[in-house]
Write a protein that holds these residues in place. Sequence first.
Motif, PDB file in Angstrom:
ATOM      1  N   TRP B  33      -8.346   3.292 -14.333  1.00 38.69           N
ATOM      2  CA  TRP B  33      -8.713   4.011 -12.938  1.00 38.69           C
ATOM      3  C   TRP B  33      -7.391   3.910 -12.225  1.00 38.69           C
ATOM      4  O   TRP B  33      -7.468   5.187 -11.540  1.00 38.69           O
ATOM      5  N   GLY B  34      -6.967   2.946 -11.868  1.00 37.07           N
ATOM      6  CA  GLY B  34      -5.954   2.899 -10.606  1.00 37.07           C
ATOM      7  C   GLY B  34      -4.896   3.744 -11.162  1.00 37.07           C
ATOM      8  O   GLY B  34      -4.269   4.432 -10.191  1.00 37.07           O
ATOM      9  N   LEU B  35      -4.389   3.588 -12.255  1.00 37.24           N
ATOM     10  CA  LEU B  35      -3.074   4.347 -12.829  1.00 37.24           C
ATOM     11  C   LEU B  35      -3.483   5.873 -12.856  1.00 37.24           C
ATOM     12  O   LEU B  35      -2.646   6.657 -12.377  1.00 37.24           O
ATOM     13  N   ARG B  53       5.450   5.644  -6.044  1.00 37.45           N
ATOM     14  CA  ARG B  53       4.344   5.203  -6.910  1.00 37.45           C
ATOM     15  C   ARG B  53       4.806   3.773  -7.318  1.00 37.45           C
ATOM     16  O   ARG B  53       3.682   3.276  -7.909  1.00 37.45           O
ATOM     17  N   ILE B  54       5.590   3.400  -7.042  1.00 35.02           N
ATOM     18  CA  ILE B  54       5.808   1.956  -7.369  1.00 35.02           C
ATOM     19  C   ILE B  54       5.073   0.983  -6.663  1.00 35.02           C
ATOM     20  O   ILE B  54       4.870  -0.190  -7.187  1.00 35.02           O
ATOM     21  N   ILE B  55       4.580   1.312  -5.313  1.00 38.79           N
ATOM     22  CA  ILE B  55       3.717   0.552  -4.622  1.00 38.79           C
ATOM     23  C   ILE B  55       2.209   0.129  -5.363  1.00 38.79           C
ATOM     24  O   ILE B  55       1.780  -0.712  -5.006  1.00 38.79           O
ATOM     25  N   PHE B  56       2.006   1.084  -6.345  1.00 38.53           N
ATOM     26  CA  PHE B  56       0.707   0.792  -7.070  1.00 38.53           C
ATOM     27  C   PHE B  56       0.759  -0.467  -7.750  1.00 38.53           C
ATOM     28  O   PHE B  56      -0.367  -0.940  -7.953  1.00 38.53           O
ATOM     29  N   ILE B  57       1.978  -0.891  -8.028  1.00 37.94           N
ATOM     30  CA  ILE B  57       2.069  -2.285  -8.752  1.00 37.94           C
ATOM     31  C   ILE B  57       2.584  -3.368  -7.766  1.00 37.94           C
ATOM     32  O   ILE B  57       2.410  -4.585  -7.931  1.00 37.94           O
ATOM     33  N   HIS B  58       3.367  -2.754  -6.884  1.00 36.34           N
ATOM     34  CA  HIS B  58       4.309  -3.761  -6.167  1.00 36.34           C
ATOM     35  C   HIS B  58       3.476  -4.360  -5.115  1.00 36.34           C
ATOM     36  O   HIS B  58       3.353  -5.669  -4.865  1.00 36.34           O
ATOM     37  N   VAL B  59       2.668  -3.802  -4.555  1.00 36.53           N
ATOM     38  CA  VAL B  59       1.831  -4.284  -3.260  1.00 36.53           C
ATOM     39  C   VAL B  59       0.666  -5.222  -4.021  1.00 36.53           C
ATOM     40  O   VAL B  59       0.684  -6.506  -3.626  1.00 36.53           O
ATOM     41  N   PRO B  60      -0.023  -4.857  -5.117  1.00 38.50           N
ATOM     42  CA  PRO B  60      -0.982  -5.751  -5.457  1.00 38.50           C
ATOM     43  C   PRO B  60      -0.204  -6.913  -6.345  1.00 38.50           C
ATOM     44  O   PRO B  60      -0.727  -8.067  -5.998  1.00 38.50           O
ATOM     45  N   ALA B  61       0.823  -6.813  -6.900  1.00 42.90           N
ATOM     46  CA  ALA B  61       1.683  -8.079  -7.374  1.00 42.90           C
ATOM     47  C   ALA B  61       2.016  -8.867  -6.201  1.00 42.90           C
ATOM     48  O   ALA B  61       1.860 -10.165  -6.455  1.00 42.90           O
ATOM     49  N   ALA B  62       2.505  -8.395  -5.055  1.00 43.87           N
ATOM     50  CA  ALA B  62       2.940  -9.169  -3.960  1.00 43.87           C
ATOM     51  C   ALA B  62       1.606 -10.179  -3.148  1.00 43.87           C
ATOM     52  O   ALA B  62       1.795 -11.282  -2.971  1.00 43.87           O
ATOM     53  N   PHE B 103       7.404 -12.728  -9.867  1.00 44.57           N
ATOM     54  CA  PHE B 103       8.542 -11.996 -10.428  1.00 44.57           C
ATOM     55  C   PHE B 103       8.267 -10.555 -10.236  1.00 44.57           C
ATOM     56  O   PHE B 103       9.346  -9.638 -10.058  1.00 44.57           O
ATOM     57  N   VAL B 104       7.287 -10.069 -10.645  1.00 38.70           N
ATOM     58  CA  VAL B 104       6.883  -8.610 -10.850  1.00 38.70           C
ATOM     59  C   VAL B 104       7.043  -7.948  -9.176  1.00 38.70           C
ATOM     60  O   VAL B 104       7.635  -6.870  -9.323  1.00 38.70           O
ATOM     61  N   ALA B 105       6.461  -8.548  -8.282  1.00 40.46           N
ATOM     62  CA  ALA B 105       6.846  -8.194  -6.873  1.00 40.46           C
ATOM     63  C   ALA B 105       8.078  -7.832  -6.628  1.00 40.46           C
ATOM     64  O   ALA B 105       8.620  -7.066  -5.969  1.00 40.46           O
ATOM     65  N   LEU B 106       9.073  -9.097  -7.002  1.00 39.00           N
ATOM     66  CA  LEU B 106      10.642  -9.130  -6.502  1.00 39.00           C
ATOM     67  C   LEU B 106      11.159  -7.916  -7.431  1.00 39.00           C
ATOM     68  O   LEU B 106      11.940  -6.976  -6.892  1.00 39.00           O
ATOM     69  N   MET B 199      -4.022   7.374  -1.888  1.00 43.26           N
ATOM     70  CA  MET B 199      -3.029   6.360  -1.915  1.00 43.26           C
ATOM     71  C   MET B 199      -3.454   4.985  -1.878  1.00 43.26           C
ATOM     72  O   MET B 199      -3.038   4.264  -2.582  1.00 43.26           O
ATOM     73  N   LEU B 200      -4.113   4.794  -0.736  1.00 44.44           N
ATOM     74  CA  LEU B 200      -4.945   3.633  -0.703  1.00 44.44           C
ATOM     75  C   LEU B 200      -5.947   3.154  -1.516  1.00 44.44           C
ATOM     76  O   LEU B 200      -5.720   2.030  -2.049  1.00 44.44           O
ATOM     77  N   THR B 201      -6.557   4.319  -1.949  1.00 40.62           N
ATOM     78  CA  THR B 201      -7.746   3.854  -2.957  1.00 40.62           C
ATOM     79  C   THR B 201      -7.033   3.267  -4.499  1.00 40.62           C
ATOM     80  O   THR B 201      -7.344   2.531  -4.869  1.00 40.62           O
ATOM     81  N   GLY B 202      -5.821   4.182  -4.779  1.00 42.28           N
ATOM     82  CA  GLY B 202      -5.184   3.705  -5.958  1.00 42.28           C
ATOM     83  C   GLY B 202      -4.740   2.241  -5.828  1.00 42.28           C
ATOM     84  O   GLY B 202      -4.684   1.667  -6.890  1.00 42.28           O
ATOM     85  N   MET B 203      -4.059   1.894  -4.764  1.00 45.64           N
ATOM     86  CA  MET B 203      -3.500   0.819  -4.443  1.00 45.64           C
ATOM     87  C   MET B 203      -4.682  -0.388  -4.583  1.00 45.64           C
ATOM     88  O   MET B 203      -4.454  -1.526  -5.026  1.00 45.64           O
ATOM     89  N   LEU B 204      -5.757  -0.033  -3.932  1.00 44.68           N
ATOM     90  CA  LEU B 204      -6.943  -0.940  -4.016  1.00 44.68           C
ATOM     91  C   LEU B 204      -7.450  -1.267  -5.251  1.00 44.68           C
ATOM     92  O   LEU B 204      -7.796  -2.426  -5.827  1.00 44.68           O
ATOM     93  N   VAL B 205      -7.572  -0.158  -6.062  1.00 43.51           N
ATOM     94  CA  VAL B 205      -7.999  -0.435  -7.464  1.00 43.51           C
ATOM     95  C   VAL B 205      -7.388  -1.021  -8.363  1.00 43.51           C
ATOM     96  O   VAL B 205      -7.531  -2.015  -8.889  1.00 43.51           O
TER      97      VAL B 205
END
Lengths: 41, 243
Positions: B33-35, B53-62, B103-106, B199-205
């Motif tokens: 759903w998020g992707l 579009r990297i933020i959809f994994i960067h922010v959740p990982a961080a 590691f993923v966040a970095l 964008m916010l929804t995608g990041m939160l999901v």
Amino acid sequence: MQWESIADFFAMGGYGLYVWGSYIVTALCVVFEILDLKKNR
Amino acid sequence: MNIWKYSSPQYFYPLAKKMATIFFVFAAVFTVWGLYIGFFVAPTDFQQGESYRIIFIHVPAAWMSMLIYLIMSFWAAIGLIMNTRLSSMMAHALAPTGALMTFVALWTGAFWGRPTWGAWWVWDARLTSELILLFLYIGYMALRASIEDPRRADRASAILALVGVVNVPIIYFSVQWWNTLHQGASVSLTKSPSMATSMLTGMLVMALAFWMYSIAVSLIRVRRIIRDREANAAWLAESSGAQ
């Protein structure tokens, strides 16, 4: 939807290396972690 | 029903397996759903183009990297104070996943920084403190691995985890306390988010997906740790045929 074609999607507006470089490495990390847990079952 | 019985490895062991399966299913659903939102619904950013579009994994990982550290320290502290075995095992089980998230966040940060800032890495307060977090996770795991008696390893590593917890607010507030190249928070509890809704929804999901994934793999790992540490227990020998 903002993609004209599949090639357009993979190109990511010229940022393909960076976007896919991030997503692929993240996916590899996840796969590695799950395989490691399966191996040590 | 007495829920406290699940603080015993014997009762938690089968429960963890059932819970892990459920959390894996949720993780998969939220990831898809998020992707989908991240790549097909969210518009192109007017400043950063598609690189955002990297933020959809960067922010959740961080987020997860910091949150897992807090939860790991919490369980380590409970194990240290109450002398409960399972708490220390839970702290132990969280560390590798926390290190992976860091590691993923970095990594994703570097791949975003290169096109956006023109540098893979800068010694800015946010990036440096996140790197220290990675070293804390590695140090925690190395310390555990170096002590043979698991009960002593529990205590020593708990103290390391608790000393290191001071780094988490430093990471979180670094963008306010120092003049960092890393941008400030786009999402916070006190202000409305400064980004498009999709964008916010995608990041939160995706954040939910990372949550579910972290819980699932930690539960699987804690089962492995229980098996290792309780190898001589009679209950484990009895259940090993069924599990």
